[in-house]
Design a protein around this motif. Structure first.
Motif, PDB file in Angstrom:
ATOM      1  N   SER A 149      35.705   9.776  26.400  1.00  0.00           N
ATOM      2  CA  SER A 149      36.690  10.608  26.155  1.00  0.00           C
ATOM      3  C   SER A 149      36.886  10.846  24.606  1.00  0.00           C
ATOM      4  N   VAL A 150      36.781   9.618  24.024  1.00  0.00           N
ATOM      5  CA  VAL A 150      37.175   9.640  22.275  1.00  0.00           C
ATOM      6  C   VAL A 150      35.861  10.407  21.915  1.00  0.00           C
ATOM      7  N   PHE A 151      34.905   9.971  22.186  1.00  0.00           N
ATOM      8  CA  PHE A 151      33.380  10.562  21.481  1.00  0.00           C
ATOM      9  C   PHE A 151      33.418  11.985  21.914  1.00  0.00           C
ATOM     10  N   ASN A 152      33.643  12.540  23.371  1.00  0.00           N
ATOM     11  CA  ASN A 152      33.751  13.690  23.523  1.00  0.00           C
ATOM     12  C   ASN A 152      34.553  14.615  22.798  1.00  0.00           C
ATOM     13  N   ASP A 153      35.980  14.208  22.448  1.00  0.00           N
ATOM     14  CA  ASP A 153      36.761  14.671  21.452  1.00  0.00           C
ATOM     15  C   ASP A 153      36.434  14.998  20.070  1.00  0.00           C
ATOM     16  N   LEU A 154      35.390  13.980  19.666  1.00  0.00           N
ATOM     17  CA  LEU A 154      34.999  14.109  18.284  1.00  0.00           C
ATOM     18  C   LEU A 154      33.590  15.102  18.310  1.00  0.00           C
ATOM     19  N   GLY A 155      33.321  15.709  19.548  1.00  0.00           N
ATOM     20  CA  GLY A 155      32.198  16.440  19.458  1.00  0.00           C
ATOM     21  C   GLY A 155      30.756  16.130  19.993  1.00  0.00           C
ATOM     22  N   VAL A 156      30.734  14.916  20.457  1.00  0.00           N
ATOM     23  CA  VAL A 156      29.760  14.392  21.143  1.00  0.00           C
ATOM     24  C   VAL A 156      29.490  14.720  22.458  1.00  0.00           C
ATOM     25  N   LYS A 157      28.757  15.976  22.929  1.00  0.00           N
ATOM     26  CA  LYS A 157      28.922  16.657  24.074  1.00  0.00           C
ATOM     27  C   LYS A 157      27.673  16.193  24.958  1.00  0.00           C
ATOM     28  N   ILE A 158      26.670  15.667  24.639  1.00  0.00           N
ATOM     29  CA  ILE A 158      25.656  14.992  25.498  1.00  0.00           C
ATOM     30  C   ILE A 158      25.617  13.434  25.339  1.00  0.00           C
ATOM     31  N   MET A 159      25.126  12.694  26.353  1.00  0.00           N
ATOM     32  CA  MET A 159      24.621  11.211  26.287  1.00  0.00           C
ATOM     33  C   MET A 159      23.867  11.148  27.017  1.00  0.00           C
ATOM     34  N   GLN A 160      22.625  10.490  26.748  1.00  0.00           N
ATOM     35  CA  GLN A 160      21.686   9.998  27.515  1.00  0.00           C
ATOM     36  C   GLN A 160      21.867   8.621  28.141  1.00  0.00           C
ATOM     37  N   LEU A 161      21.974   8.380  29.454  1.00  0.00           N
ATOM     38  CA  LEU A 161      22.495   7.317  29.647  1.00  0.00           C
ATOM     39  C   LEU A 161      21.955   5.980  29.386  1.00  0.00           C
ATOM     40  N   THR A 162      20.249   6.095  29.271  1.00  0.00           N
ATOM     41  CA  THR A 162      19.803   4.815  28.589  1.00  0.00           C
ATOM     42  C   THR A 162      18.654   5.469  27.547  1.00  0.00           C
ATOM     43  N   TYR A 163      18.289   4.498  26.598  1.00  0.00           N
ATOM     44  CA  TYR A 163      17.247   4.892  25.820  1.00  0.00           C
ATOM     45  C   TYR A 163      16.152   4.086  26.237  1.00  0.00           C
ATOM     46  N   ASN A 164      15.322   3.601  25.573  1.00  0.00           N
ATOM     47  CA  ASN A 164      14.186   2.746  25.982  1.00  0.00           C
ATOM     48  C   ASN A 164      14.264   1.412  26.367  1.00  0.00           C
ATOM     49  N   ASN A 165      15.527   0.904  26.783  1.00  0.00           N
ATOM     50  CA  ASN A 165      15.754  -0.433  27.340  1.00  0.00           C
ATOM     51  C   ASN A 165      16.824  -0.373  28.146  1.00  0.00           C
ATOM     52  N   GLN A 166      16.918  -1.555  28.871  1.00  0.00           N
ATOM     53  CA  GLN A 166      17.983  -1.731  29.791  1.00  0.00           C
ATOM     54  C   GLN A 166      19.280  -1.604  28.886  1.00  0.00           C
ATOM     55  N   ASN A 167      20.241  -1.299  29.335  1.00  0.00           N
ATOM     56  CA  ASN A 167      21.636  -1.373  29.060  1.00  0.00           C
ATOM     57  C   ASN A 167      22.683  -1.702  30.104  1.00  0.00           C
ATOM     58  N   LEU A 168      23.957  -1.367  29.514  1.00  0.00           N
ATOM     59  CA  LEU A 168      25.100  -1.923  30.515  1.00  0.00           C
ATOM     60  C   LEU A 168      25.315  -0.887  31.701  1.00  0.00           C
ATOM     61  N   ILE A 169      24.477   0.278  31.431  1.00  0.00           N
ATOM     62  CA  ILE A 169      24.762   1.426  32.403  1.00  0.00           C
ATOM     63  C   ILE A 169      23.665   1.354  33.619  1.00  0.00           C
ATOM     64  N   GLY A 170      22.291   0.848  32.991  1.00  0.00           N
ATOM     65  CA  GLY A 170      21.273   1.167  33.985  1.00  0.00           C
ATOM     66  C   GLY A 170      19.984   0.680  33.300  1.00  0.00           C
ATOM     67  N   SER A 171      18.789   1.271  33.950  1.00  0.00           N
ATOM     68  CA  SER A 171      17.477   1.075  33.334  1.00  0.00           C
ATOM     69  C   SER A 171      16.900   2.240  32.853  1.00  0.00           C
ATOM     70  N   SER A 172      15.975   1.759  31.709  1.00  0.00           N
ATOM     71  CA  SER A 172      15.255   2.848  31.124  1.00  0.00           C
ATOM     72  C   SER A 172      13.892   3.126  31.952  1.00  0.00           C
ATOM     73  N   CYS A 173      13.182   4.139  31.436  1.00  0.00           N
ATOM     74  CA  CYS A 173      11.810   4.550  32.072  1.00  0.00           C
ATOM     75  C   CYS A 173      10.825   3.265  31.669  1.00  0.00           C
ATOM     76  N   TYR A 174      11.079   2.392  30.880  1.00  0.00           N
ATOM     77  CA  TYR A 174       9.990   1.460  30.580  1.00  0.00           C
ATOM     78  C   TYR A 174      10.372   0.101  31.038  1.00  0.00           C
ATOM     79  N   GLU A 175      11.222  -0.036  31.909  1.00  0.00           N
ATOM     80  CA  GLU A 175      11.534  -1.616  32.524  1.00  0.00           C
ATOM     81  C   GLU A 175      10.580  -1.741  33.818  1.00  0.00           C
ATOM     82  N   GLU A 176      10.150  -2.812  33.999  1.00  0.00           N
ATOM     83  CA  GLU A 176       9.366  -3.173  35.034  1.00  0.00           C
ATOM     84  C   GLU A 176      10.114  -3.086  36.423  1.00  0.00           C
TER      85      GLU A 176
END
Length: 339
Positions: A103-130
């Motif tokens: 909500s903090v970043f949303n209020d600052l104007g960040v209206k889109i977030m991709q869940l993962t980039y090219n690596n595994q993160n705390l959210i889930g997996s990227s398209c490049y993980e085995e």
């Protein structure tokens, strides 16, 4: 001719060197609105700096550009002949492990977030993980919170199972802002029939990507790219396809290294162990700068696409989708009750 006098053109992802010359180029190309990447691997503090730099950019170039936080801002930008900018990140690293930062970043104007980039993160997996084990417990909470505040979920670089989990869990349509069907262009970054079927059934929108590595490279013709759009419209429906070029213009090699490597590796790693593509790609001759957007419109016309469908693909679908997506959950319910 200002962009307000032309067809609505919305690009759902660009990662370029934003300066005044680039804004002028967008205007010449008839572009009304762009989703601009403001984060890849940055943590919360670093992302705050990036957002702050964008706020300053909006102020310094207010005659040419304006921030977009809701759909009506896109219409206002077109009316004023300005470029509307939607801030988004291609990762959720900015959230770190703190749910409240959605909500903090949303209020600052960040209206889109991709869940993962090219690596595994705390959210889930990227398209490049085995192995893709899907959304984590934290990831499920982030999806729900993004739904609540009106921040759009982007699955462009996200792994197969994580994408399917997010689409199933989300109570609101999600997006793939810049990717292509993988049965047309096989690539880990492009999307399977299963994912795109789920996206279609969820009411989401796919942004067709012109990034050379996701098509046939610089040799791709405008006829081939137009065919890609037409085939995707046939699969997804004319209301669920847009443009997301992933345009990278005037970017340094140092930034390329940061984009590929971040802090997580000391060697160039382009996913799945590949060592290919060691430099920025060469773009097709028909799309060298934003001034070339009319070539896409003309390519679709030459292929016989109806004008009303071209208008949807070039910007109308994103306008509708962003307008609905950027409302918070209460606003979305209120709008639905009045339709």
């Amino acid at each position: 001719m200002k962009n307000k006098d032309k067809m609505m053109v919305i690009d759902a992802l660009e990662l370029s060197n934003w300066d005044r010359d680039f804004l002028e180029s967008l205007n010449k190309g008839g572009v009304t609105c762009v989703h601009a990447c403001c984060g890849l691997w940055e943590n919360a503090r670093e992302t705050l700096t990036k957002v702050g730099e964008w706020h300053r950019f909006f102020e310094e170039h207010s005659d040419l550009v304006m921030p977009v936080k809701k759909g009506t801002d896109i219409l206002e930008a077109k009316e004023q002949g300005k470029i509307g900018i939607i801030l988004g990140t291609q990762n959720t690293s900015a959230l770190e492990d703190e749910l409240a930062l959605v909500s903090v970043f949303n209020d600052l104007g960040v209206k889109i977030m991709q869940l993962t980039y090219n690596n595994q993160n705390l959210i889930g997996s990227s398209c490049y993980e085995e192995t893709d084990t899907g959304l984590s417990r934290y990831g499920k909470l982030v999806v729900k919170e993004m739904n609540r505040v009106g921040m759009l979920i982007d699955l462009s670089h996200v792994g197969e199972q994580t994408s399917l989990d997010a689409i199933k869990l989300s109570t609101r349509p999600v997006a793939i802002t810049h990717a292509n069907p993988d049965w047309i262009y096989p690539s880990n970054r492009n999307k399977s029939r299963e994912v795109l079927t789920a996206l279609r059934d969820n009411g989401g929108v796919l942004g067709i990507c012109a990034y050379p590595h996701l098509i046939s490279g610089k040799e791709t013709t405008i006829e081939e790219f137009s065919d890609l759009i037409i085939k995707t419209v046939e699969f997804m429906g004319e209301d669920q396809v847009g443009i997301g070029t992933d345009l990278t213009l005037n970017m340094s090699t140092d930034f390329l290294h940061w984009m590929r490597m971040g802090r997580w590796t000391h060697e160039m790693d382009y996913g799945a162990g590949s060592k290919e593509n060691p430099s920025w790609p060469e773009w097709p001759e028909w799309f060298q700068t934003p001034e070339d957007f009319p070539n896409i419109i003309e390519g679709l016309r030459n292929k016989g696409m109806k004008e009303e469908v071209i208008e949807k693909v070039m910007g109308g679908n994103w306008l509708r989708f962003f307008t609905e997506s950027f409302n918070n959950e209460k606003e979305a319910i209120s709008c639905a009750s009045h339709t």
